[in-house]
Structures are given as C-alpha cells and as structure tokens.
Design a protein around this motif. Structure first.
Motif, PDB file in Angstrom:
ATOM      1  N   ARG A  90       0.833  -1.217   0.000  1.00 41.91           N
ATOM      2  CA  ARG A  90       0.000   0.000   0.000  1.00 41.91           C
ATOM      3  C   ARG A  90       0.861   1.258   0.000  1.00 41.91           C
ATOM      4  O   ARG A  90       0.567   2.224  -0.709  1.00 41.91           O
ATOM      5  N   MET A  91       1.944   1.242   0.782  1.00 43.29           N
ATOM      6  CA  MET A  91       2.844   2.406   0.811  1.00 43.29           C
ATOM      7  C   MET A  91       3.497   2.610  -0.553  1.00 43.29           C
ATOM      8  O   MET A  91       3.678   3.742  -1.006  1.00 43.29           O
ATOM      9  N   GLY A  92       3.834   1.483  -1.217  1.00 42.73           N
ATOM     10  CA  GLY A  92       4.429   1.603  -2.542  1.00 42.73           C
ATOM     11  C   GLY A  92       3.450   2.192  -3.554  1.00 42.73           C
ATOM     12  O   GLY A  92       3.822   3.015  -4.389  1.00 42.73           O
ATOM     13  N   MET A  93       2.168   1.761  -3.482  1.00 46.29           N
ATOM     14  CA  MET A  93       1.156   2.289  -4.399  1.00 46.29           C
ATOM     15  C   MET A  93       0.943   3.775  -4.161  1.00 46.29           C
ATOM     16  O   MET A  93       0.821   4.561  -5.105  1.00 46.29           O
ATOM     17  N   LEU A  94       0.876   4.186  -2.916  1.00 42.50           N
ATOM     18  CA  LEU A  94       0.653   5.606  -2.606  1.00 42.50           C
ATOM     19  C   LEU A  94       1.820   6.464  -3.069  1.00 42.50           C
ATOM     20  O   LEU A  94       1.633   7.579  -3.561  1.00 42.50           O
ATOM     21  N   SER A  95       3.046   5.948  -2.892  1.00 41.84           N
ATOM     22  CA  SER A  95       4.218   6.758  -3.287  1.00 41.84           C
ATOM     23  C   SER A  95       4.328   6.883  -4.801  1.00 41.84           C
ATOM     24  O   SER A  95       4.848   7.870  -5.317  1.00 41.84           O
ATOM     25  N   ALA A  96       3.807   5.868  -5.529  1.00 39.04           N
ATOM     26  CA  ALA A  96       3.909   5.906  -6.996  1.00 39.04           C
ATOM     27  C   ALA A  96       2.721   6.601  -7.654  1.00 39.04           C
ATOM     28  O   ALA A  96       2.771   6.936  -8.830  1.00 39.04           O
ATOM     29  N   SER A  97       1.607   6.828  -6.939  1.00 38.90           N
ATOM     30  CA  SER A  97       0.409   7.413  -7.535  1.00 38.90           C
ATOM     31  C   SER A  97       0.475   8.925  -7.514  1.00 38.90           C
ATOM     32  O   SER A  97       1.269   9.520  -6.776  1.00 38.90           O
ATOM     33  N   GLU A  98      -0.389   9.569  -8.354  1.00 42.79           N
ATOM     34  CA  GLU A  98      -0.493  11.017  -8.383  1.00 42.79           C
ATOM     35  C   GLU A  98      -1.674  11.445  -7.539  1.00 42.79           C
ATOM     36  O   GLU A  98      -2.664  10.706  -7.402  1.00 42.79           O
TER      37      GLU A  98
END
Length: 597
Positions: free
Chosen positions: A66-74
C-alpha cells in the motif's frame, strides 16, 4: 492415552529372578516419557511460531504494498465520492445519415499543480498567465504558495501546443492528467441539434463526459453505455444539406435585415428531419453560458425551430379549407362571398391592405389569402370541431423530437375558444406554435392525409400513423398550394424554382407586444411553408424570419411574399439536387421534318 507404568510388575519380577536392579527399569521409563513430552511441546511451539511469522509477514506485506502504491500514484482532486464508484469516460460517436462524423471524442490533457513540489511558484504563475491570458498571475501565485494547499486545478483541458508550453516552464509541481473531451468537427453546423457536452464526475486520470443540451443530453445514457461497443448514433440529418440550408438561411436573414431565422426540412413519409436550422447559432466546442438577463430568444442558445412559439399567420388557412372539405361542407370550386362587412363578436374582420375579393372560390381564398373567406369556413366548421381537428394535427402538444429543448415548445392556445377565436385561429392568429409543428401538419397534406412523427433518427421505411383526412382532400389541398406559387395572383409567386414544382402558403403575422397590449405594426414573424415536388411530394420545407424587412424597393416591405418566400426558393434550388431530385423542364414538342424538306 495409554500410560506406561514406571515400575511394570512383570519386568520387575523378571529382573529380580535374573539378579538385575529393578530401579534401572524405572529410570529408563521415566527418561522415555520425558523425551516424548519434550518432543510434543517443541512441535507445538514451532507450529505457533510459524503461524505468527506468517501473520506478521502478510501484515507487513500489505502495508508495504500500500505504501508503494501511494508513493507511486499522483494526487487526485479532493472530492466526495461514492465507495467503489468508477468514471466512464467513453462516449459513442454521432454521425449523419450517410455516416459522416458529427460528434466524436478526442484525447487531450488536463493541467493541475502540486504546490508542495513546486520550486519557483511565482515564476510558474507568471509563465502560466502568459500561456493562459485569462489567468491572474498574482492570485495563482498566492494559491501556489498556500502551505495548506496540496492540489490545485489549473486547466481542465489544454491543447497540445499549450501542453508543450507548460512543459517548457520546467516546473516539477505542474503535472498533466489524461482527458477525453467531446469534439464537434463541423463547428457551428447543427449546433442546436447536437447541443454540447461537458465534464461530469472527474478525477486526475479521467473525466466523465455528459451531454448538456440537444441530442447529446436526450440520448446521454445511451451514448455512455459501454454495451454499444463503439456503435455510433445515426441521425436523420444530411450534413451536406444542413450546411447548404444554413448558408442560404444566414445570407437570407442578413439580406432581409431579420434578427433571427429558422428552417425545417422534413421527409413527408418517414418524418425524418433532414435539416433543421436556427439562427443565430453557436459553436458547441465552446458553448456559451445561458443568458441571465433579457429574453430567452435573444440568446444564440435559443432554438427557434422547436422552442420559438409564434403566431404563424396565414399558413394555417389551408387547415381550415381541408377541414371544410373533409366535412363535405365545401368543394374547391365552392363560391364564398368575402365582401365586407364581416363582423364576429363585435370585431371587424379585414383583409390585407383592405382588399375586397368579392365572391371567390375556396381555392381562390387560399391563393389570394382571404381572411374573411377563411373565417367563414371556420364558422361553418364550428369551434368544437375545429379544436378536435387541430389537436389531431398535433398542434396542442410539444413535438416529440429527440432533443430536450423540444419539450419547451408547447403551443399557446386560447383559454376560451369563442367564435372570434375560431375565426382568427383559422388564419393563424390567436394560436402560437413552432415551425416544426407547422412542418408536421404540412407533411400530412403531402403524403395523402397521414400523420408522421418528426424524428432525428434515421428511418428506413415510411412511418405513417393516424389518417387525419381523406386522400382526395389532401390532393385538392396540394393543388391549392401549388396554385399559390404558380399563379401570378398567388401570395408566393416568388417561390417558383426552375425544374421543381413547388407548392406552399405564406404567413405574415404581427408580433404581439411583451406586455400583452396588442401587436407591433412594423414587426412581423414571416413564414413560408412549402411542399416539393408537388407532382410527387417528398419534402416539406418551412422557413421563418423574425422581423424581416425587404429594403430593395422604394419603401420597406415586410410581408412573407417579399421576405421568406425568396429565401425558401433559393434554399430549395440549392438543396433539391443534393437530395437526389432531378429537375424537370418543359422542353416543348419536338418537330421533325423529312430530309426532302
């Protein structure tokens, strides 16, 4: 569980007989039991540790993912959204009857800012104001430097050139999101039918395109349905004919000094609207905002063809003649005395320019457009029968055309239908309808007495509905309309088009004052309702001009014969070949001679 005794009697007795120590047997059994207990406890502990390790691994895996998705999303625009809601950005194309594109989608981008990632917000605001002149650089910079702001829309849609210019700024806090916007490649052509579209539910990565007016809004659900799988919505409109009609009507409106104009071209057998024009118009790619002041008809968004409710004047006279013939009260050659005086309810019924046509036939009443003659036919019919007949022609209800604006074009009828109302309505005063209503009524004359439903969707066969009058009556009425044009005494003699037989009826109605205090003497709604070709009727054309005035002569002329009729004739001459109608000319009798002569 079987328990093994520490001192088994049999082994003890056997050991004593052999001279062995019985205590060794007890120590060995105790050792075996302890080892077994220790093995079971170790296995239980190892199982518990394994389960705990798996649980911790899954928990940390989910958190890490989840942290990876949030850091990669706009970042997305802050908004309240229903849980699980999705944005459907796709929208089906709209084409004309021949498959030519009228409305489609175009991929573009939106521009938004992430202020906390901006390096030079003031410089960025100044450069953005140069690219987008309507932006205020100072206000934009203040928003960029607001420490509480994490997201800011700059532009919901931008062109590729603008996108490149923003790229050249080099500011990492300015970001782009994909967009799909509605494009109308023909510009203002057919603007009132298409209406326009805008963004509905939207986020950074996509936006919902919804219809805001016209057929885009009427069929909004169908156009956004993914089950269409890209199948376009096919209209009855012919784009080539539409473009020609708009060009001719625009030139005619300017030539006749009119403030507005409308035209409707309808197939008399299918009810298909081949062309429908309202002027002034607009560009649906940049749809203007609705007017908040003044009259709705002053806005270019106002559709005069389906929203404009007007007294259409003498174009209604043919309906009175048709009903009188349908009731067998008269025949085309029946003589009616139109001499003055003629009073109804204490009101004198006059003629245009105070003409006295004397005793004339029903056909001449239509050709010369006699108010008194039509009024006497209406009195013979009676108020109740007149109401019933006009209602069957659809003149009491809004037209069922597939654009949302059509529902607002409800005809205006008198609250009390008196004898005076019966007379005035017979020549188009006291009742207000739209040009589309009139076209529908004339289509019944052209097709032999059948009602048709006006539609903007392509049809493949005739769509006849109720029979509203006999076929022989329709033929007689069509002959009268032809005489209005072909006869030199007719009010539409300027309506002749070489190669095509045209029939029709003029209507010149003074505009009522806004406060209800009578009529303007020098402001008219002029209409020409025509049928062509009369030898094999296929189309109805209605042309309406708002406050026209022909200034070519020594004095201004404001009647339909001088304004709407020549515009309609020019339009028929332009569009008839486009509709596949071949002109017919009287070449006379060919005389052959022998070679010896």
């Amino acid at each position: 569980m079987t328990r093994i005794p520490l001192r088994p009697l049999a082994r003890i007795l056997d050991a004593r007989q052999k001279g062995e120590n019985p205590d060794a047997i007890e120590r060995e059994n105790r050792r075996i039991r302890h080892e077994d207990m220790r093995d079971r406890m170790r296995l239980r502990a190892e199982g518990r540790l394994l389960v705990l390790a798996v649980m911790f691994f899954c928990a940390y895996g989910v958190i890490g993912a989840r942290m990876g998705m949030l850091s990669a999303s706009e970042p997305s625009e802050p908004r309240a959204q229903a849980s699980g809601a999705s944005i459907i950005a796709s929208r089906a194309d709209i084409t004309d009857r021949h498959g030519r594109l009228l409305a489609t989608n175009m991929s573009t981008h939106s521009l938004y800012a992430h202020p906390q990632q901006m390096i030079e917000p003031q410089r960025a605001a100044q450069r953005l104001a140069e690219i987008f002149p309507d932006l205020d650089a100072e206000k934009l910079a203040a928003r960029f430097m607001d420490p509480k702001r994490k997201f800011l829309w700059v532009r919901k849609k931008i062109s590729p050139e603008q996108m490149q210019a923003v790229h050249d700024i080099g500011e990492p806090g300015l970001l782009f999101g994909p967009r799909e916007m509605r494009l109308y490649p023909n510009g203002p052509i057919l603007s009132h039918v298409l209406g326009g579209a805008s963004f509905g539910q939207e986020g950074v990565h996509s936006a919902e395109v919804i219809g805001t007016a016209g057929i885009e809004r009427f069929f909004d659900k169908e156009l956004r349905d993914p089950a269409r799988e890209g199948v376009p919505l096919t209209l009855s409109i012919d784009l080539t004919v539409q473009a020609a009609a708009e060009e001719v009507l625009d030139a005619g409106m300017k030539l006749m000094n009119a403030k507005g104009a409308a035209s409707v071209l309808m197939d008399v057998h299918t009810g298909e609207v081949i062309s429908i024009v309202s002027l002034p118009d607009f560009d649906p790619n940049d749809r203007p905002r609705p007017a908040v002041q003044g009259r709705p008809s002053d806005s270019p968004l106002f559709n005069r063809a389906v929203q404009g409710v007007y007294e259409l004047g003498s174009t209604f006279k043919i309906f009175a003649a048709i009903q009188a013939m349908q009731l067998d009260l008269v025949q085309p050659d029946t003589i009616i005395d139109t001499s003055p005086p003629f009073k109804v309810g204490g009101h004198r019924i006059g003629e245009f320019d105070n003409h006295n046509y004397g005793k004339i036939s029903v056909e001449k009443i239509i050709v010369k457009s006699s108010n008194r003659g039509t009024g006497k036919l209406a009195l013979a019919i009676g108020p109740e029968r007149q109401q019933t007949f006009l209602k069957t022609l659809g003149l009491f209800d809004p037209t069922p055309l597939e654009i949302v604006e059509a529902h607002g074009g409800k005809p205006l009828i008198p609250e009390r239908w008196t004898d005076l109302s019966t007379v005035t309505i017979s020549y188009g005063h006291g009742i207000s309808t739209t040009p589309l209503h009139l076209a529908t009524g004339y289509a019944a004359i052209a097709n032999g007495g059948h009602m048709v439903k006006p539609t903007l969707l392509k049809q493949t066969t005739s769509q006849y509905q109720d029979v509203v009058f006999r076929e022989d009556v329709a033929k007689d009425a069509l002959h009268m309309l032809r005489e209005v044009v072909s006869n030199e005494d007719g009010t539409a003699s300027f309506g002749e088009v070489p190669g095509y037989s045209v029939g029709g009826k003029t209507g010149s109605a003074e505009k009522p004052k806004e406060n209800g205090g009578g009529y303007y003497k020098e402001k008219n709604i002029n209409t020409f309702a025509s049928i062509f070709p009369t030898d094999n009727p296929k189309y109805v054309l209605v042309v309406t001009l708002d406050e026209p005035m022909d200034t070519a002569g020594s004095k201004p002329r404001r009647t339909a014969g001088w304004t709407s009729v020549p515009v309609a004739a020019e339009m028929i001459g332009r569009i008839a070949p486009l509709l596949g109608l071949r002109p017919h000319y009287d070449t006379g009798q060919l005389v052959t001679t022998s070679a010896s002569d």
